[in-house]
Design an enzyme around this catalytic site. Sequence first.
Site: not given
Ligand code: SAH
Length: 381
Positions: A12, A35, A57, A89, A172, A201
Amino acid sequence: MLGTVYLVGAGPGNPDLITVRGLECLRRAQVVVYDRLVSRSLLAETAPESELIYVGKEGGGFHTLPQAAISQLLVDKARAGLTVCRLKGGDPFVFGRGGEEAIALRRAGIPFEVVPGVTAGVGVPTFAGIPLTHRGMASTVVFVTGHEAAELRSGTDWAGLAASSATLVCYMGLGRLAEVRDELLRYGRPADTPAAVIHWGTRAEQRVVIGTLDDLPERARELAQPAIVVIGQVVDLREVMDWAEQRPLFGRRVLLPAPLEEPAEAAAELAMAVRDRGGEPWVFPRRPEAPAWREVELLRQELSTGGIHLAVVTSPSAAHFLFHTLGESASLLHEVPFLCKTPETAAALARYDVRVQVAGDLGGLLGDSALLNGLAAGGRR
Ligand code: SAH
């Protein structure tokens, strides 16, 4: 010979949350396709001679490169015989379009491996002190996306979600928070249901806003993407379970220059001390060799976006090493408070015109919130 593609979940945001296998794949890849949500700190782990390709992205779902082009890029690189790390991510298969990439690879006959990651929907609430399930409170968790208004109506059963006591985790969802709330209220979820928005986070930039389903969109107005929205009774548990933000170095990315002539164990030990106190260490350089241009550039970028909040320097040679290696970019260090152990190191740092505090007991100081806050007062935080 065909190369292999590793679809790797970066976790994350906090670089420590990548898996052991994921880090191994990242370090040995010849091509790394990444990304926006991937931290610079992880990119610094790539092999210096590898090719780094940004496919941007955006959190809101806008891509600099269309998905089909990203998939094609992975196929082309593997056909050229290269080992590819597709670094995404969170987890590749959770709202990450990793499935589409895997299908394209399978169709093209390219061997691939998927390395799971800690998805934001799990790791981010945990760092905010919110357990997604809790005995007697919530026994169901639902991951939803608030990405598009159209999806709000079609894909997701908002009536069903509103009627249950499940914890809702919305990816999102910040841009559509008001619509998500309206939809849930319309189908009868109580307006006073506790809710949270968590921005960035697990990273040093983590910010949490707490409210109710009803007033959260109003309260969270200042927060930006990326953010996770959590709705459900479990949000109340943050009051007793908040653990990450209580630690003295929470919210600080700490630069640890480690010159080549000093033992690597010393830097590793200091990095551990930073981690134990809730900070995010940035050891520079990562490998026991002179830092390659890329690593210097990544540090420069991190400094210029205000991403380094403290520097700990353990010897005069570490001070000289840092400033010499950064060259002209060293002026970016003037915003950063410095900590060091001895007057000799402080004297070395003074030559570079930075704010220094001497602390014989570094470990003790790194655990002293009041002192740390005093230090940072003149900085950017
Ligand atoms: N594949 C990723 C999600 C990608 S979609 C996963 O499994 O986490 C991208 C969304 O993930 C962002 O718009 C947000 O809602 C969330 N996100 C990703 N990293 C985050 C973080 N560190 N803190 C808060 N939201 C996060």
